[in-house]
Scaffold this motif. Sequence first.
Motif, PDB file in Angstrom:
ATOM      1  N   ILE A 140    -107.055  -4.252  54.255  1.00 21.26           N
ATOM      2  CA  ILE A 140    -106.712  -5.061  55.441  1.00 21.26           C
ATOM      3  C   ILE A 140    -105.565  -6.000  55.132  1.00 21.26           C
ATOM      4  CG2 ILE A 140    -107.591  -6.839  57.011  1.00 21.26           C
ATOM      5  CD1 ILE A 140    -110.347  -5.513  56.765  1.00 21.26           C
ATOM      6  N   ARG A 141    -105.538  -6.552  53.929  1.00 19.32           N
ATOM      7  CA  ARG A 141    -104.456  -7.446  53.527  1.00 19.32           C
ATOM      8  C   ARG A 141    -103.119  -6.694  53.482  1.00 19.32           C
ATOM      9  NH1 ARG A 141    -106.277  -8.508  48.874  1.00 19.32           N
ATOM     10  NH2 ARG A 141    -107.869  -9.913  49.681  1.00 19.32           N
ATOM     11  N   VAL A 142    -103.121  -5.501  52.880  1.00 16.00           N
ATOM     12  CA  VAL A 142    -101.902  -4.686  52.817  1.00 16.00           C
ATOM     13  C   VAL A 142    -101.448  -4.291  54.223  1.00 16.00           C
ATOM     14  CG1 VAL A 142    -100.963  -2.468  52.059  1.00 16.00           C
ATOM     15  CG2 VAL A 142    -102.373  -3.821  50.500  1.00 16.00           C
ATOM     16  N   LYS A 143    -102.386  -3.874  55.040  1.00 16.31           N
ATOM     17  CA  LYS A 143    -102.083  -3.469  56.417  1.00 16.31           C
ATOM     18  C   LYS A 143    -101.445  -4.609  57.201  1.00 16.31           C
ATOM     19  CE  LYS A 143    -104.465  -2.305  60.732  1.00 16.31           C
ATOM     20  NZ  LYS A 143    -105.806  -2.082  61.360  1.00 16.31           N
ATOM     21  N   ASN A 144    -102.016  -5.807  57.082  1.00 18.04           N
ATOM     22  CA  ASN A 144    -101.483  -6.954  57.816  1.00 18.04           C
ATOM     23  C   ASN A 144    -100.129  -7.404  57.285  1.00 18.04           C
ATOM     24  OD1 ASN A 144    -103.765  -6.977  59.434  1.00 18.04           O
ATOM     25  ND2 ASN A 144    -104.837  -8.511  58.215  1.00 18.04           N
ATOM     26  N   ASN A 145     -99.925  -7.272  55.981  1.00 16.67           N
ATOM     27  CA  ASN A 145     -98.657  -7.712  55.381  1.00 16.67           C
ATOM     28  C   ASN A 145     -97.469  -6.924  55.914  1.00 16.67           C
ATOM     29  OD1 ASN A 145     -99.822  -9.716  53.855  1.00 16.67           O
ATOM     30  ND2 ASN A 145     -99.966  -8.479  51.992  1.00 16.67           N
ATOM     31  N   ILE A 146     -97.672  -5.621  56.179  1.00 17.22           N
ATOM     32  CA  ILE A 146     -96.558  -4.803  56.670  1.00 17.22           C
ATOM     33  C   ILE A 146     -96.710  -4.488  58.158  1.00 17.22           C
ATOM     34  CG2 ILE A 146     -96.166  -3.786  54.401  1.00 17.22           C
ATOM     35  CD1 ILE A 146     -97.558  -1.259  55.371  1.00 17.22           C
ATOM     36  N   ASN A 147     -97.754  -5.076  58.775  1.00 18.79           N
ATOM     37  CA  ASN A 147     -98.014  -4.867  60.206  1.00 18.79           C
ATOM     38  C   ASN A 147     -98.072  -3.376  60.535  1.00 18.79           C
ATOM     39  OD1 ASN A 147     -98.486  -5.600  62.887  1.00 18.79           O
ATOM     40  ND2 ASN A 147     -96.308  -5.615  63.395  1.00 18.79           N
ATOM     41  N   ALA A 148     -98.854  -2.639  59.737  1.00 17.80           N
ATOM     42  CA  ALA A 148     -98.935  -1.185  59.897  1.00 17.80           C
ATOM     43  C   ALA A 148     -99.677  -0.816  61.175  1.00 17.80           C
ATOM     44  CB  ALA A 148     -99.630  -0.569  58.689  1.00 17.80           C
ATOM     45  N   GLN A 149     -99.068   0.026  61.989  1.00 17.79           N
ATOM     46  CA  GLN A 149     -99.677   0.527  63.216  1.00 17.79           C
ATOM     47  C   GLN A 149    -100.063   2.001  63.077  1.00 17.79           C
ATOM     48  OE1 GLN A 149    -100.251  -1.687  65.738  1.00 17.79           O
ATOM     49  NE2 GLN A 149     -99.377  -3.199  64.322  1.00 17.79           N
ATOM     50  N   LYS A 150     -99.165   2.777  62.480  1.00 18.56           N
ATOM     51  CA  LYS A 150     -99.419   4.207  62.265  1.00 18.56           C
ATOM     52  C   LYS A 150     -99.914   4.404  60.831  1.00 18.56           C
ATOM     53  CE  LYS A 150     -95.227   5.309  63.490  1.00 18.56           C
ATOM     54  NZ  LYS A 150     -94.015   6.116  63.782  1.00 18.56           N
ATOM     55  N   ILE A 151    -101.204   4.684  60.701  1.00 18.95           N
ATOM     56  CA  ILE A 151    -101.832   4.785  59.384  1.00 18.95           C
ATOM     57  C   ILE A 151    -102.409   6.189  59.214  1.00 18.95           C
ATOM     58  CG2 ILE A 151    -103.545   3.801  57.820  1.00 18.95           C
ATOM     59  CD1 ILE A 151    -103.468   1.260  59.534  1.00 18.95           C
ATOM     60  N   THR A 152    -101.954   6.881  58.201  1.00 17.65           N
ATOM     61  CA  THR A 152    -102.372   8.265  57.959  1.00 17.65           C
ATOM     62  C   THR A 152    -103.232   8.354  56.715  1.00 17.65           C
ATOM     63  OG1 THR A 152    -100.355   9.108  58.993  1.00 17.65           O
ATOM     64  CG2 THR A 152    -101.574  10.626  57.587  1.00 17.65           C
ATOM     65  N   ALA A 153    -104.311   9.118  56.805  1.00 19.68           N
ATOM     66  CA  ALA A 153    -105.238   9.270  55.686  1.00 19.68           C
ATOM     67  C   ALA A 153    -105.141  10.662  55.067  1.00 19.68           C
ATOM     68  CB  ALA A 153    -106.673   9.018  56.150  1.00 19.68           C
ATOM     69  N   GLY A 242    -109.752   2.616  60.173  1.00 22.73           N
ATOM     70  CA  GLY A 242    -108.686   2.244  61.098  1.00 22.73           C
ATOM     71  C   GLY A 242    -107.482   3.154  61.052  1.00 22.73           C
ATOM     72  N   CYS A 243    -107.623   4.322  60.422  1.00 21.29           N
ATOM     73  CA  CYS A 243    -106.505   5.264  60.358  1.00 21.29           C
ATOM     74  C   CYS A 243    -106.311   5.933  61.720  1.00 21.29           C
ATOM     75  CB  CYS A 243    -106.761   6.325  59.286  1.00 21.29           C
ATOM     76  SG  CYS A 243    -106.930   5.656  57.614  1.00 21.29           S
ATOM     77  N   THR A 244    -105.064   6.232  62.031  1.00 24.16           N
ATOM     78  CA  THR A 244    -104.745   6.879  63.307  1.00 24.16           C
ATOM     79  C   THR A 244    -104.517   8.371  63.157  1.00 24.16           C
ATOM     80  OG1 THR A 244    -102.400   6.311  62.967  1.00 24.16           O
ATOM     81  CG2 THR A 244    -103.737   4.777  64.259  1.00 24.16           C
ATOM     82  N   LYS A 245    -104.333   8.845  61.897  1.00 26.72           N
ATOM     83  CA  LYS A 245    -104.141  10.264  61.639  1.00 26.72           C
ATOM     84  C   LYS A 245    -104.874  10.655  60.358  1.00 26.72           C
ATOM     85  CE  LYS A 245     -99.472  10.665  63.655  1.00 26.72           C
ATOM     86  NZ  LYS A 245     -98.069  11.064  63.386  1.00 26.72           N
ATOM     87  N   PHE A 271    -113.734  16.220  67.465  1.00 28.94           N
ATOM     88  CA  PHE A 271    -113.755  14.872  66.896  1.00 28.94           C
ATOM     89  C   PHE A 271    -112.462  14.144  67.225  1.00 28.94           C
ATOM     90  CE2 PHE A 271    -112.996  11.660  63.705  1.00 28.94           C
ATOM     91  CZ  PHE A 271    -114.249  11.066  63.541  1.00 28.94           C
ATOM     92  N   SER A 272    -111.355  14.838  67.102  1.00 27.50           N
ATOM     93  CA  SER A 272    -110.046  14.239  67.388  1.00 27.50           C
ATOM     94  C   SER A 272    -109.960  13.751  68.830  1.00 27.50           C
ATOM     95  CB  SER A 272    -108.938  15.261  67.104  1.00 27.50           C
ATOM     96  OG  SER A 272    -107.678  14.740  67.437  1.00 27.50           O
ATOM     97  N   LYS A 273    -110.443  14.559  69.755  1.00 21.20           N
ATOM     98  CA  LYS A 273    -110.370  14.201  71.174  1.00 21.20           C
ATOM     99  C   LYS A 273    -111.263  13.014  71.499  1.00 21.20           C
ATOM    100  CE  LYS A 273    -109.328  18.945  72.634  1.00 21.20           C
ATOM    101  NZ  LYS A 273    -109.859  20.141  73.326  1.00 21.20           N
ATOM    102  N   GLU A 274    -112.479  13.009  70.975  1.00 22.64           N
ATOM    103  CA  GLU A 274    -113.443  11.979  71.334  1.00 22.64           C
ATOM    104  C   GLU A 274    -113.199  10.651  70.619  1.00 22.64           C
ATOM    105  OE1 GLU A 274    -117.562  12.874  71.522  1.00 22.64           O
ATOM    106  OE2 GLU A 274    -117.237  15.006  71.932  1.00 22.64           O
ATOM    107  N   CYS A 275    -112.682  10.720  69.402  1.00 28.86           N
ATOM    108  CA  CYS A 275    -112.570   9.508  68.593  1.00 28.86           C
ATOM    109  C   CYS A 275    -111.159   8.947  68.523  1.00 28.86           C
ATOM    110  CB  CYS A 275    -113.091   9.777  67.183  1.00 28.86           C
ATOM    111  SG  CYS A 275    -114.821  10.257  67.158  1.00 28.86           S
ATOM    112  N   GLY A 276    -110.198   9.645  69.095  1.00 26.26           N
ATOM    113  CA  GLY A 276    -108.853   9.099  69.164  1.00 26.26           C
ATOM    114  C   GLY A 276    -108.107   9.067  67.848  1.00 26.26           C
ATOM    115  N   ILE A 277    -108.414   9.976  66.943  1.00 15.89           N
ATOM    116  CA  ILE A 277    -107.662  10.105  65.702  1.00 15.89           C
ATOM    117  C   ILE A 277    -107.003  11.481  65.689  1.00 15.89           C
ATOM    118  CG2 ILE A 277    -109.709  10.901  64.446  1.00 15.89           C
ATOM    119  CD1 ILE A 277    -108.514   9.632  61.926  1.00 15.89           C
TER     120      ILE A 277
END
Length: 386
Positions: A140-153, A242-245, A271-277
């Motif tokens: 969460i700290r890393v994500k907030n530091n760069i204001n990441a919106q698009k996060i891929t796993a 909190g990943c988007t992809k 899963f992709s359709k229902e969960c928005g990832i």
Amino acid sequence: MALLRKNKQITIQKNEFEILSLIKEGMLGTCTHLMSEEERDEVAQTGKFRGEITPYSLTFSPLLSEKIIEQSRIGDVLEFVCEDKVVGEITLKSKFKTSKNVKDIFSPNTCSLDDLGKFCIGGEFEIYDSHIKKIKEDFIRVKNNINAQKITAIVSSFDPLHRAHERMFRWTIDKADLVVIFLIESYGENGLEFGVKQKYLQDFIQKYLPPDRVFVFPLKNIDIFHSHLNPVLESVIAKSLGCTKLVVGQNHTGLGMFYYHNQPQTILDDFSKECGIEIIVLPEFVFCEECKMIVSTKSCPHGLHHHMKYNSNSLRNLLRLGIIPPSVFMRREISTSILTHLFPNRFKNMQKLYNDLFVTSEIVERRKDEEFYEQLLKTYQMTYMV
């Protein structure tokens, strides 16, 4: 972790402790407690918990403490003990018999009831000194530091880390603000130790990738992911963080690709359709002798007889035999790191061997095994004229 006390205690294994930590931190869905019998049956019948896709019920039947559970009453506080230390506690809200028809998160690949306890326990619980919680806070700290919106796993064992993985990393980073790499345990006895994989993965990221845009989430001592049998479970942990992809390869063990109206489909589509990832299925990457580069089997026009495959098991077998894979398959830094671990102090007179073969400065320098392997690989790539 608290010291051991003489209270009602449930003995758990390290793997079970880590899974409890994942549940408590909401990494396996919105359910952060151990499910009741009614909730378990809901998941078994619908595949969902309160409308959320849930591949396994979050129920727990501790095999090592059957008598304690049988004697306990609703409302009792039971302590979790792992490796002779109190690591958490649960307030018992429900107690019910296990079912052979329901797969729980602690034993998703178990076929025999002999490997399960007689009773499941349900209720709210606490975990002390959870490193999963600390890793999540770091993320969460890393994500907030760069204001990441698009996060891929990416979920993989990287056993070993080869050039096709690199190709996947670079493709993913180009299209994301932040990439989360879930490093999982290896499957089978032939796998490399987790610490070795974690080291060469971190070293590679620091040297060859933008480290501020890559976050490694180690899933050590957790075996529910290592067989790659349920990609929905991998999707759940990615979505929960909190990943988007989520990026998976088409050769994923449990993916189950099929065609419907000439369009490729997978079990992850719902899963992709229902969960928005968004789920991205990458084609297989190979090295083409004609193209002279890494290509995907989907884009390369040349036949399979021109393709060199990145087979992890074969590369691992080469390394365990002490053979250095060609650099076209793996970076020399990674090969040397693995070989040094597998064959410590392999060369009795390595210093003399190095000095007799390779260019050295006039200053006497103490050489390590890694340096010898690296210099050997460099020499393999040299061309010469007579």
